[in-house]
Design a protein around this motif. Structure first.
Motif, PDB file in Angstrom:
ATOM      1  N   LEU A 135      34.874  52.470  50.128  1.00  0.00           N
ATOM      2  CA  LEU A 135      36.128  52.991  50.660  1.00  0.00           C
ATOM      3  C   LEU A 135      36.103  52.968  52.188  1.00  0.00           C
ATOM      4  CD1 LEU A 135      36.547  55.931  48.175  1.00  0.00           C
ATOM      5  CD2 LEU A 135      38.022  53.932  48.378  1.00  0.00           C
ATOM      6  N   PRO A 136      37.278  53.079  52.805  1.00  0.00           N
ATOM      7  CA  PRO A 136      37.324  53.083  54.273  1.00  0.00           C
ATOM      8  C   PRO A 136      36.479  54.202  54.876  1.00  0.00           C
ATOM      9  CG  PRO A 136      39.518  52.842  53.365  1.00  0.00           C
ATOM     10  CD  PRO A 136      38.621  53.099  52.214  1.00  0.00           C
ATOM     11  N   MET A 172      39.056  49.793  56.955  1.00  0.00           N
ATOM     12  CA  MET A 172      39.767  49.407  55.736  1.00  0.00           C
ATOM     13  C   MET A 172      38.841  49.221  54.553  1.00  0.00           C
ATOM     14  SD  MET A 172      42.734  46.940  56.986  1.00  0.00           S
ATOM     15  CE  MET A 172      44.101  47.584  57.915  1.00  0.00           C
ATOM     16  N   ASP A 222      35.419  44.442  50.680  1.00  0.00           N
ATOM     17  CA  ASP A 222      35.914  43.711  49.511  1.00  0.00           C
ATOM     18  C   ASP A 222      34.821  43.581  48.451  1.00  0.00           C
ATOM     19  OD1 ASP A 222      34.242  41.705  50.333  1.00  0.00           O
ATOM     20  OD2 ASP A 222      35.819  40.205  50.634  1.00  0.00           O
ATOM     21  N   GLY A 274      42.248  39.757  45.429  1.00  0.00           N
ATOM     22  CA  GLY A 274      42.580  41.168  45.241  1.00  0.00           C
ATOM     23  C   GLY A 274      43.291  41.434  43.924  1.00  0.00           C
ATOM     24  N   ALA A 307      40.309  48.295  42.747  1.00  0.00           N
ATOM     25  CA  ALA A 307      40.434  48.494  44.191  1.00  0.00           C
ATOM     26  C   ALA A 307      41.777  47.969  44.668  1.00  0.00           C
ATOM     27  CB  ALA A 307      39.293  47.762  44.895  1.00  0.00           C
ATOM     28  N   PRO A 308      42.850  48.721  44.412  1.00  0.00           N
ATOM     29  CA  PRO A 308      44.193  48.204  44.747  1.00  0.00           C
ATOM     30  C   PRO A 308      44.374  47.870  46.225  1.00  0.00           C
ATOM     31  CG  PRO A 308      44.272  50.511  44.020  1.00  0.00           C
ATOM     32  CD  PRO A 308      42.894  50.024  43.751  1.00  0.00           C
ATOM     33  N   TRP A 309      43.616  48.514  47.115  1.00  0.00           N
ATOM     34  CA  TRP A 309      43.844  48.240  48.542  1.00  0.00           C
ATOM     35  C   TRP A 309      43.518  46.790  48.903  1.00  0.00           C
ATOM     36  CZ3 TRP A 309      39.843  51.254  46.676  1.00  0.00           C
ATOM     37  CH2 TRP A 309      38.561  50.800  46.926  1.00  0.00           C
ATOM     38  N   VAL A 312      46.825  45.215  48.348  1.00  0.00           N
ATOM     39  CA  VAL A 312      47.906  45.832  49.113  1.00  0.00           C
ATOM     40  C   VAL A 312      47.874  45.363  50.570  1.00  0.00           C
ATOM     41  CG1 VAL A 312      48.824  48.000  50.013  1.00  0.00           C
ATOM     42  CG2 VAL A 312      48.112  47.853  47.619  1.00  0.00           C
ATOM     43  N   TRP A 313      46.709  45.466  51.215  1.00  0.00           N
ATOM     44  CA  TRP A 313      46.669  45.202  52.656  1.00  0.00           C
ATOM     45  C   TRP A 313      46.998  43.770  53.074  1.00  0.00           C
ATOM     46  CZ3 TRP A 313      47.885  48.146  56.270  1.00  0.00           C
ATOM     47  CH2 TRP A 313      47.602  49.513  56.209  1.00  0.00           C
TER      48      TRP A 313
END
Lengths: 268, 308
Positions: A40-41, A47, A50, A224, A231-233, A236-237
């Motif tokens: 996590l960030p 951010m 991956d 992603g 890990a949806p981010w 998303v990003w």
């Protein structure tokens, strides 16, 4: 007008912040840290990471730079080729015009994205092939635009006067024709840039553009999507970044069109 | 008069089709090096290579390959898939209905969204409603559909659990792909509807009608809508073709087994004859849609019948 300006800076803020922050943090987008997989960030890695334990912020910045590089490359090449051909077509007329416009018609007989996909897939997934495929689709718009503009300029008194005075075609093209068609070309270029950026990301998403380990926003969205539940981010990003960039470029096109609109200016 | 115009426009399609077929033919020759080697790998047996070369007619001189390809197409033979040896045309026709369902629903969705939005934007031009509708339009043309798809899945399938993630079968499976594909179409159409409606409302004809005391409702709907509909319908006809280009990406996102996904599968398995077939078929639809758009213009708008 003021609203689009505000919206433009709002959209532009996202890519700019990513580039700036990545510069400040200076992480390497290719360095793999297996202990940090999907971490996590944190304060040092804004951010997170991956699936291969690479810093997401650094990869976003890399993908963004690639998008801009490919976009500008393709637009500059397409404009150079398209405008020269369009100019020749309108100026020379006859069989040159007929031939060039027939070729343009054939390219326009395919949905742009499909032709780019087919060309890139056949040539093989490499960055230069990707650029080539996008230019092969992109030059047509510039050529047709330049042709139409020059056709109407050809009859203008100042061009006719220049011909009568014995100026060479090249001189007329550079001195009289090009300066008078820059406004519509600029508008075409800015909307074209948005389309090319989307095209590059789309082709990379399909796996026929930029190849791993190089980062492209399209490839990042593809990777992603597979880990969306975990890990949806990761999906998303890159998408937010791409979306904001394309929206900003489209807004730029809108503002240019409002500002440079020849028809509107003549009315006033 | 109008018949000859229509005929002339239809005849124009012939050289275009010829060019399209030629470009698709040369696609195979873009493959760097030897396509046979790309297909079979460097370790393939000599006999296998020769067999493949003959199957693709690569042993013939280029012009013979070309005439052979043309002849095949004219006989309705689109070649065989390299992967499973099946007829390319029947493989594509199998997938066509699936894509057609997705395309039609997306287009319907787009027009249902776009017309009211274009009307509201035109009616309140320069006001808040206009700004909102045009912001949606900007949003729609800027959002990548290969990202919108996953985001919709994340929200409606994963978080809320309302809709299935991917695949097909029930009408619920159709919702997310259709929204994904339809958003960009709606964005373009609503912009078109707004600008053509505005242009018509400011025209001399409508100014005269207003001066003669025609009511505002009748002005917008009886007189305005008819004229404004022409460019919108032309744009819609054009989208009948371009929706197939967008479907290539959307079908990949949602695993929707249509023509677009077939194209991508063919690319991934380097099934070159199938790639050529898919590209050609989609281009044929695209050319047909362009033709339809022009014919609609000629039929609906007498002003376009003037000879230049």
């Amino acid at each position: 007008m003021r609203l689009s300006m505000r919206l433009f800076w709002l959209c532009m803020a996202v890519p700019m912040a990513i580039l700036l922050l990545a510069q400040i943090y200076g992480a390497d987008g290719h360095a793999i840290d297996l202990e940090q997989v999907l971490a996590l960030p944190s304060l040092h890695h804004l951010m997170g990471f991956d699936a291969l334990g690479r810093d997401l912020l650094a990869r976003l910045a890399e993908g963004l730079q690639l998008s801009l590089f490919v976009g500008v490359c393709v637009i500059v090449c397409s404009a150079l080729i398209g405008v020269s051909l369009g100019l020749c077509s309108a100026w020379l007329g006859g069989w040159v015009d007929a031939l060039l416009m027939r070729i343009a018609d054939i390219v326009l007989s395919f949905p742009g994205i499909l032709l780019a996909i087919a060309l890139a897939a056949m040539l093989g997934p490499r960055l230069d092939n990707l650029i080539l495929a996008l230019v092969a689709v992109g030059w047509v718009g510039f050529a047709r635009l330049a042709r139409v503009q020059v056709l109407s300029l050809k009859k203008a008194p100042f061009v006719q006067a220049s011909i009568a005075a014995g100026s060479s075609s090249l001189y007329i093209a550079i001195r009289h024709l090009l300066p008078n068609i820059t406004a519509p070309l600029l508008i075409e270029a800015s909307f074209g840039l948005a389309a090319v950026i989307l095209g590059e990301a789309g082709l990379s998403f399909l796996g026929i553009g930029v190849q791993p380990p190089d980062a492209s926003l399209g490839t990042m969205i593809r990777e992603g999507t597979r880990l969306m539940l975990l890990a949806p981010w990761l999906v998303v990003w890159p998408g937010v970044t791409l979306f904001m960039l394309v929206m900003a470029v489209n807004l730029l096109g809108d503002m240019l069109r409002d500002k440079l609109d020849v028809k509107k200016a003549a009315d006033q | 008069m109008i018949q000859s115009l229509i005929l002339a426009r239809v005849l124009q399609v012939i050289p275009t089709l010829f060019g399209v077929v030629t470009l698709v033919f040369f696609l195979l020759h873009l493959v760097p090096g030897d396509p046979v080697e790309a297909l079979l790998g460097e370790t393939a047996q000599m006999a296998d290579r020769e067999a493949m070369r003959q199957a693709l007619h690569l042993d013939l001189p280029l012009w013979q390959q070309y005439t052979h390809y043309l002849g095949q197409l004219l006989r309705g033979d689109w070649g065989q898939s390299i992967v499973d040896g099946r007829d390319v045309l029947s493989l594509m026709l199998e997938r066509l209905p699936t894509t057609a369902v997705l395309a039609i629903v997306s287009l319907l969705l787009a027009i249902i969204l776009a017309l009211p939005m274009g009307y509201i934007a035109a009616k309140h031009a320069g006001k808040k409603e206009d700004a909102m509708a045009m912001s949606f339009s900007l949003f729609g043309v800027s959002i990548p559909n290969f990202w919108l798809g996953p985001m919709l899945m994340l929200l409606f399938s994963v978080t809320l659990g309302w809709l299935p993630v991917s695949g097909m079968g029930t009408p619920a499976h159709l919702v997310l792909p259709a929204v994904t594909l339809g958003t960009a179409l709606a964005a373009i159409l609503s912009r078109m509807a707004r600008s053509s409606w505005l242009e018509v409302m400011n025209s001399d004809a409508l100014r005269t009608a207003r001066a003669m005391g025609v009511s505002e409702t009748s002005l917008w709907w009886r007189h305005g809508a008819r004229l404004a509909a022409i460019p919108v319908m032309t744009m819609f006809a054009l989208q009948l073709g371009s929706v197939l280009g967008g479907a290539v990406i959307t079908e990949t996102v949602f695993d929707w087994p249509g023509l677009g996904l077939l194209t991508i599968e063919a690319i991934q398995s380097r099934d070159y004859p199938l790639v050529q077939g898919c590209v050609l078929l989609i281009a044929l639809f695209y050319v047909a849609a362009n033709l339809l758009a022009d014919l609609l213009g000629i039929i609906l708008d007498p002003r376009q019948r003037r000879c230049d």
